[in-house]
Scaffold this active site. Structure first.
Site, PDB file in Angstrom:
ATOM      1  N   ASP A 235      36.818 113.087  56.945  1.00 34.98           N
ATOM      2  CA  ASP A 235      36.383 114.403  56.468  1.00 34.98           C
ATOM      3  C   ASP A 235      35.769 114.338  55.064  1.00 34.98           C
ATOM      4  OD1 ASP A 235      36.258 117.305  56.686  1.00 34.98           O
ATOM      5  OD2 ASP A 235      37.874 117.373  55.213  1.00 34.98           O
ATOM      6  N   HIS A 240      31.285 112.623  51.340  1.00 31.17           N
ATOM      7  CA  HIS A 240      31.217 113.073  49.943  1.00 31.17           C
ATOM      8  C   HIS A 240      31.590 111.976  48.937  1.00 31.17           C
ATOM      9  CE1 HIS A 240      30.898 116.803  51.963  1.00 31.17           C
ATOM     10  NE2 HIS A 240      32.172 117.098  52.045  1.00 31.17           N
TER      11      HIS A 240
END
Ligand code: BG6
Length: 485
Positions: A235, A240
């Site tokens: 996730d 990121h």
């Protein structure tokens, strides 16, 4: 300082999944802000496409409610909002059937940039792209925008990339990583490549280690089904945090162009060495009197998915040999805080030692949220009489202060990214080969714990994560920075 707003081209923007959460919370409010700022032109149009049946009026009402809730508006008759709503229409569409596609085609204008934002589950990415081509709705100048998850592992990401490549050229595909749209992340590039000051020090000779933290206070918040299949590694890290790592570790590109930058980022991912089990810690939050545990939130008492992960990574290049990157991210931690800390080495010789003064290395703290900004910690002499007393003080480059004093509002990541799509600028979007390389690297870590049937360590909600994560640093005689807002 005067904000410079350069209007983008006239555009038809279609949001598939237009009634969904992301559309209401992020995409529509971001477009509204750009409309209000005069960047998204009066002539721009937004067409929402989704499977439920709505009239234009009913859908505009949904948008109005979303703007009142998520765009900071309080006046239901705000004139900007009224003008914005007039630009919006709705088409009922069946992503895998025939319903709605002809109507969508008829609503497209000629000679206008077409953007298709796929705010839908990844299983619909390929079918929608195929329909866009089959119905002649997209052309060679059209842009396709997609949200993560972009695949679940290397194999699925490859398959998806191949399906997209059948429909569109890579130059038309915009894979959003909203971290890249954050103001400070772009400032990191400016700091590194617009100043000669840091570059000579930006290597293992001067940098002791780097820490990247993305801590959240919230839990999985109703996304349990998705999250439990993913965990913190898929996730947050695969996208990121790896992107942040790339921007720190990459070599200076020869130009500020999408492919020069993405090419350099790709080299960083490819230079990451595999992380062994001794350098990884996974955690899962416990509940409190007021909040559910991870297991209760996802409704599976046997889940071994991690809501926290911390690890030590190495970029195997001349520049970084010997400088570890410590990465951690988790949910239900003490505070919401995302930051990068570049910890420089101590001065090689301490002339103040006879005075009993220890020195700490300088650090550069790049804060993504909250209170975004950059602080450089330096040692100074404490002002005043009484001999030499050394103080560690931050030189503050906090942009919030800058914007408070002017009328420049800090744009949300989506505002910038959406305008970049319309402008046709892919710099802040992930290229297909980057995504695949990131999966190749994360897959090997995930496989290790899956093969060992490893269970995450429990940690208290509101803490800094499991004890073992602290040990990861202590072992190396280093410390994590405090997680604090
Ligand atoms: C998303 C993740 O990509 O980023 C979420 O799927 C996470 O789980 C979010 O909460 C964090 O984003 P931000 O901008 O709040 O740090």
């Amino acid at each position: 300082m005067v904000a410079q707003v350069i209007p983008v081209e006239e555009c038809d923007l279609v949001i598939f999944g237009g009634t969904g959460d992301l559309s209401r919370r992020k995409i529509l409010p971001a477009l509204f802000q750009r409309f209000k700022a005069g960047q998204w032109l009066e002539s721009g149009r937004i067409i929402a496409a989704a499977k439920s049946e709505h009239s234009n009026e009913r859908f505009r009402q949904i948008v109005k409610e979303a703007l009142l809730e998520f765009a900071g508006l309080s006046d239901a008759d705000d004139p900007h909002m009224t003008a914005f709503l007039e630009r919006i229409s709705y088409v009922q569409i069946d992503a895998t059937g025939d319903l709605g596609w002809k109507a969508l085609l008829d609503s497209m204008r000629a000679e206008t940039v077409r953007v298709f934002y796929l705010s839908v589950g990844p299983s619909l990415f390929a079918p929608i792209c195929q329909q866009l081509v089959a119905y002649g709705i997209s052309d060679e100048d059209s842009r396709i925008v997609m949200e993560k998850p972009f695949g679940h592992d290397l194999e699925s990401a490859r398959a998806l990339n191949a399906q997209l490549a059948d429909c569109f050229d890579e130059t038309q595909i915009y894979r959003i990583d909203h971290y890249l749209g954050k103001e400070t992340v772009q400032n990191l590039m400016a700091l590194r490549f617009a100043n000669a000051l840091f570059e000579p020090l930006w290597n293992s000779q001067y940098i002791d280690h780097i820490q990247i933290t993305a801590a959240e206070k919230i839990g999985v918040e109703g996304r349990g089904a998705y999250y439990d299949r993913s965990g913190a590694m898929r996730d947050m890290v695969q996208n990121h945090l790896l992107q942040l790592m790339c921007l720190i570790a990459m070599e200076p590109p020869s130009a500020f162009s999408p492919d020069d930058i993405r090419g350099e980022k790709l080299k960083v991912i490819n230079a990451l060495s595999p992380v062994g089990p001794e350098d990884v810690t996974r955690g899962q939050y416990r509940g409190t009197d007021d909040t559910l545990s991870y297991l209760d939130e996802v409704g599976d008492a046997t889940s071994t998915t991690e809501s926290f992960v911390a690890f030590k990574a190495h970029v195997e290049t001349w520049r970084w040999a010997g400088t570890p990157f410590y990465i951690r991210t988790g949910k239900r931690l003490r505070a919401r805080m995302s930051e990068i800390s570049i910890q420089f080495k101590e001065p090689p010789h301490n002339i103040f030692k006879p005075l009993g003064k220890g020195l700490s290395g300088n650090s550069l703290i790049i804060r993504l949220q909250p209170d975004e900004g950059i602080k450089l910690h330096v040692m100074i002499k404490e002002p005043g009489p009484g001999g030499i007393r050394l103080l560690d003080v931050p030189l503050d480059m906090t942009f919030m202060d800058l914007t408070d004093k002017t009328d420049v509002a800090m744009p949300d990541a989506y505002e910038r990214l959406l305008m970049d799509v319309v402008r046709g600028d892919q710099t802040l979007f992930m290229r297909g080969d980057e995504v695949e390389a990131a999966w190749r690297w994360t897959d090997q870590m995930i496989a290790q714990w899956e093969n060992r049937a490893d269970k995450p360590d429990p940690y208290d909600s509101g803490s800094s994560g499991p004890e073992q994560a602290l040990m990861l640093m202590h072992r190396d005689h280093r410390r994590w920075r405090e997680i604090e807002a």
